[in-house]
Scaffold this motif. Structure first.
Motif, mmCIF file in Angstrom:
data_model
loop_
_atom_site.group_PDB
_atom_site.id
_atom_site.type_symbol
_atom_site.label_atom_id
_atom_site.label_comp_id
_atom_site.label_asym_id
_atom_site.label_seq_id
_atom_site.Cartn_x
_atom_site.Cartn_y
_atom_site.Cartn_z
ATOM 1 N N GLY A 293 -32.962 34.221 17.045
ATOM 2 C CA GLY A 293 -33.979 33.732 16.136
ATOM 3 C C GLY A 293 -33.588 32.384 15.568
ATOM 4 O O GLY A 293 -32.518 31.830 15.871
ATOM 5 N N THR A 294 -34.452 31.867 14.710
ATOM 6 C CA THR A 294 -34.197 30.549 14.122
ATOM 7 C C THR A 294 -32.920 30.547 13.299
ATOM 8 O O THR A 294 -32.099 29.621 13.385
ATOM 9 C CB THR A 294 -35.383 30.127 13.243
ATOM 10 N N GLY A 295 -32.732 31.600 12.505
ATOM 11 C CA GLY A 295 -31.535 31.667 11.668
ATOM 12 C C GLY A 295 -30.262 31.726 12.475
ATOM 13 O O GLY A 295 -29.276 31.046 12.164
ATOM 14 N N THR A 296 -30.272 32.534 13.538
ATOM 15 C CA THR A 296 -29.082 32.645 14.392
ATOM 16 C C THR A 296 -28.796 31.332 15.108
ATOM 17 O O THR A 296 -27.634 30.909 15.230
ATOM 18 C CB THR A 296 -29.276 33.774 15.418
ATOM 19 N N THR A 297 -29.834 30.664 15.579
ATOM 20 C CA THR A 297 -29.648 29.377 16.254
ATOM 21 C C THR A 297 -29.071 28.344 15.297
ATOM 22 O O THR A 297 -28.172 27.573 15.659
ATOM 23 C CB THR A 297 -30.989 28.876 16.814
ATOM 24 N N MET A 298 -29.587 28.334 14.078
ATOM 25 C CA MET A 298 -29.063 27.390 13.088
ATOM 26 C C MET A 298 -27.595 27.676 12.802
ATOM 27 O O MET A 298 -26.771 26.759 12.721
ATOM 28 C CB MET A 298 -29.873 27.485 11.793
ATOM 29 N N ARG A 299 -27.262 28.948 12.661
ATOM 30 C CA ARG A 299 -25.905 29.317 12.257
ATOM 31 C C ARG A 299 -24.894 29.140 13.385
ATOM 32 O O ARG A 299 -23.768 28.695 13.142
ATOM 33 C CB ARG A 299 -25.909 30.770 11.773
ATOM 34 N N ARG A 300 -25.273 29.460 14.617
ATOM 35 C CA ARG A 300 -24.294 29.506 15.698
ATOM 36 C C ARG A 300 -24.360 28.309 16.649
ATOM 37 O O ARG A 300 -23.437 28.106 17.432
ATOM 38 C CB ARG A 300 -24.473 30.803 16.494
ATOM 39 N N VAL A 301 -25.443 27.534 16.580
ATOM 40 C CA VAL A 301 -25.570 26.380 17.472
ATOM 41 C C VAL A 301 -25.609 25.071 16.694
ATOM 42 O O VAL A 301 -24.851 24.140 16.975
ATOM 43 C CB VAL A 301 -26.839 26.507 18.354
ATOM 44 N N VAL A 302 -26.487 24.998 15.689
ATOM 45 C CA VAL A 302 -26.696 23.743 14.976
ATOM 46 C C VAL A 302 -25.569 23.464 13.991
ATOM 47 O O VAL A 302 -25.009 22.360 13.970
ATOM 48 C CB VAL A 302 -28.067 23.757 14.259
ATOM 49 N N LEU A 303 -25.241 24.443 13.151
ATOM 50 C CA LEU A 303 -24.257 24.190 12.097
ATOM 51 C C LEU A 303 -22.871 23.812 12.618
ATOM 52 O O LEU A 303 -22.218 22.940 12.037
ATOM 53 C CB LEU A 303 -24.163 25.396 11.167
ATOM 54 N N PRO A 304 -22.355 24.440 13.697
ATOM 55 C CA PRO A 304 -21.047 23.985 14.206
ATOM 56 C C PRO A 304 -21.040 22.519 14.625
ATOM 57 O O PRO A 304 -20.025 21.844 14.487
ATOM 58 C CB PRO A 304 -20.809 24.905 15.408
ATOM 59 N N VAL A 305 -22.166 22.028 15.154
ATOM 60 C CA VAL A 305 -22.251 20.617 15.520
ATOM 61 C C VAL A 305 -22.451 19.755 14.288
ATOM 62 O O VAL A 305 -21.949 18.630 14.198
ATOM 63 C CB VAL A 305 -23.411 20.403 16.528
ATOM 64 N N LEU A 306 -23.190 20.287 13.315
ATOM 65 C CA LEU A 306 -23.522 19.514 12.113
ATOM 66 C C LEU A 306 -22.340 19.389 11.160
ATOM 67 O O LEU A 306 -22.234 18.402 10.428
ATOM 68 C CB LEU A 306 -24.691 20.184 11.395
ATOM 69 N N PHE A 307 -21.437 20.371 11.160
ATOM 70 C CA PHE A 307 -20.365 20.406 10.162
ATOM 71 C C PHE A 307 -19.505 19.142 10.156
ATOM 72 O O PHE A 307 -19.272 18.574 9.080
ATOM 73 C CB PHE A 307 -19.500 21.648 10.378
ATOM 74 N N PRO A 308 -19.015 18.657 11.299
ATOM 75 C CA PRO A 308 -18.210 17.415 11.247
ATOM 76 C C PRO A 308 -19.001 16.229 10.706
ATOM 77 O O PRO A 308 -18.455 15.396 9.975
ATOM 78 C CB PRO A 308 -17.802 17.194 12.711
ATOM 79 N N ALA A 309 -20.287 16.142 11.056
ATOM 80 C CA ALA A 309 -21.106 15.040 10.547
ATOM 81 C C ALA A 309 -21.305 15.161 9.043
ATOM 82 O O ALA A 309 -21.287 14.159 8.321
ATOM 83 C CB ALA A 309 -22.459 15.035 11.255
ATOM 84 N N ALA A 310 -21.500 16.390 8.555
ATOM 85 C CA ALA A 310 -21.644 16.601 7.115
ATOM 86 C C ALA A 310 -20.353 16.244 6.385
ATOM 87 O O ALA A 310 -20.384 15.690 5.277
ATOM 88 C CB ALA A 310 -22.034 18.048 6.830
ATOM 89 N N VAL A 311 -19.223 16.550 6.994
ATOM 90 C CA VAL A 311 -17.938 16.180 6.404
ATOM 91 C C VAL A 311 -17.807 14.666 6.316
ATOM 92 O O VAL A 311 -17.357 14.121 5.301
ATOM 93 C CB VAL A 311 -16.780 16.788 7.214
ATOM 94 N N ALA A 312 -18.217 13.971 7.380
ATOM 95 C CA ALA A 312 -18.165 12.502 7.363
ATOM 96 C C ALA A 312 -19.036 11.952 6.243
ATOM 97 O O ALA A 312 -18.624 11.040 5.514
ATOM 98 C CB ALA A 312 -18.618 11.948 8.713
ATOM 99 N N GLY A 313 -20.225 12.497 6.078
ATOM 100 C CA GLY A 313 -21.087 12.048 4.993
ATOM 101 C C GLY A 313 -20.533 12.371 3.632
ATOM 102 O O GLY A 313 -20.644 11.584 2.687
ATOM 103 N N SER A 314 -19.890 13.545 3.516
ATOM 104 C CA SER A 314 -19.340 13.945 2.216
ATOM 105 C C SER A 314 -18.199 13.040 1.785
ATOM 106 O O SER A 314 -17.968 12.853 0.585
ATOM 107 C CB SER A 314 -18.856 15.400 2.279
ATOM 108 N N ILE A 315 -17.474 12.479 2.744
ATOM 109 C CA ILE A 315 -16.394 11.545 2.394
ATOM 110 C C ILE A 315 -16.974 10.335 1.677
ATOM 111 O O ILE A 315 -16.425 9.847 0.679
ATOM 112 C CB ILE A 315 -15.618 11.123 3.653
ATOM 113 N N PHE A 316 -18.114 9.857 2.153
ATOM 114 C CA PHE A 316 -18.772 8.719 1.504
ATOM 115 C C PHE A 316 -19.282 9.110 0.118
ATOM 116 O O PHE A 316 -19.001 8.437 -0.880
ATOM 117 C CB PHE A 316 -19.926 8.204 2.364
#
Length: 258
Positions: A169-192
C-alpha cells in the motif's frame, strides 16, 4: 585541503585560543593569559544555560518543521510534476533566496505585529519564541526542499511501481521504499537548517521579543560588551553542537549515502 586546513580550521583554532583569554576589567584590553573563566561562566550562570538550551530547541524545532513542510513539496516536484512544471517549481523555491534576508524578516515582523494580517484573523502569536521559530522555518525552508527534491529525483519510478505490483500500500511504499532513499537527503537538509538556526541572531532581534539566542550573546559580548574572549567562548557552543550532530549522523551512515 590546504584551503580547508589553513583558512577554515585555522580560524576555528584561533577562535578557541581567543576563548581561553580574558579581558582587563579596567582598561578593557585583552589579556593573553590562559584561563577557563569564560567557559566556567557559560556553564555556571543560569541565563547562559537557558539561552543555550533555548537555541538548541529552536534549531531542532525549525529543522523538524522544515522537514515536514518540505517532504510533500519535494515529493510532488520529483514524482508528480511534469518536467516543465518541475523547472518552474525549482525556480519558485529558489526565488525567496534572491530577496534580502532583512526584507523577509521585517515582512514577518509586519505579519506578527498588532493589527497585522495574522492579528486580524486572530492567529498572530505576537513577538516571541513562536514568531522566531516560524520566521526561521520560512527563511531556511528552501535549504530543506532542494536536498529532498534531489534525493527523491534519484529514486527510480520503477521501484515505486514494483512495490505497488507486489501488493504494498501507499504507507508501506513510503516506509520501505521512499523513506530509506529520502533519509540521507533529509539529513543533508537538516545540516543546513540546524546550523543556520544555531548561528542566527538578526531574526531573533526582529521578531523574538525579549528572547535571545547564542548569536545574540556573541553579538552583544563583542560589540556592546567589548569582550572578545567571552564572545569566542560562546561561539564555540554551536561549533561543538554541530560536531556532535555530525558525529551522530555519521554513525547512522546517512552521510555515506549522499
Amino acid at each position: 585541503m590546504l584551503w580547508l586546513g589553513v583558512l577554515y580550521l585555522g580560524s576555528l583554532a584561533a577562535l578557541f585560543i581567543t576563548s581561553l583569554w580574558s579581558v582587563d576589567a579596567f582598561g578593557g584590553n585583552i589579556e593573553r593569559i590562559w584561563t577557563l573563566d569564560n567557559y566556567r561562566d557559560l556553564f555556571t550562570i543560569d541565563v547562559y544555560r537557558t539561552i543555550t538550551v533555548r537555541t538548541l530547541l529552536i534549531a531542532a524545532a525549525v529543522t523538524i518543521i522544515d522537514a515536514v513542510l518540505a517532504f510533500p513539496v519535494a515529493l510532488y516536484m520529483a514524482k508528480v510534476a511534469s518536467p516543465r512544471l518541475q523547472r518552474i517549481l525549482v525556480i519558485a523555491v529558489l526565488t525567496p533566496l534572491w530577496a534580502s534576508y532583512l526584507v523577509k524578516a521585517y515582512a514577518w515582523r509586519g505579519m506578527f505585529a498588532s493589527g497585522g494580517p495574522l492579528d486580524a484573523v486572530g492567529l498572530s502569536p505576537g513577538y516571541g519564541l513562536a514568531a522566531t521559530v516560524l520566521t526561521l522555518s520560512y527563511l531556511w525552508l528552501p535549504y530543506m526542499i532542494l536536498p529532498m527534491y534531489a534525493g527523491l529525483e534519484r529514486l527510480p519510478n520503477s521501484l515505486i511501481e514494483a512495490s505497488a505490483d507486489l501488493g504494498a500500500g501507499t504507507g508501506t511504499t513510503m516506509r520501505r521504499v521512499v523513506l530509506p532513499v529520502l533519509f540521507p537527503a533529509a539529513v543533508a537538509g537538516s545540516i543546513f537548517t540546524f546550523s543556520l538556526t544555531l548561528g542566527d541572531y538578526i531574526a531573533v532581534k526582529i521578531v523574538g521579543g525579549a528572547n535571545q539566542m547564542l548569536g545574540n550573546v556573541v553579538y552583544d559580548s563583542f560589540l556592546t560588551g567589548n569582550n572578545l574572549p567571552f564572545a569566542a567562548a560562546v561561539a564555540t557552543i554551536p561549533v561543538a553542537a554541530m560536531l556532535v550532530y555530525l558525529t551522530a549522523v555519521r554513525r547512522t551512515g546517512a552521510l555515506d549515502s549522499l
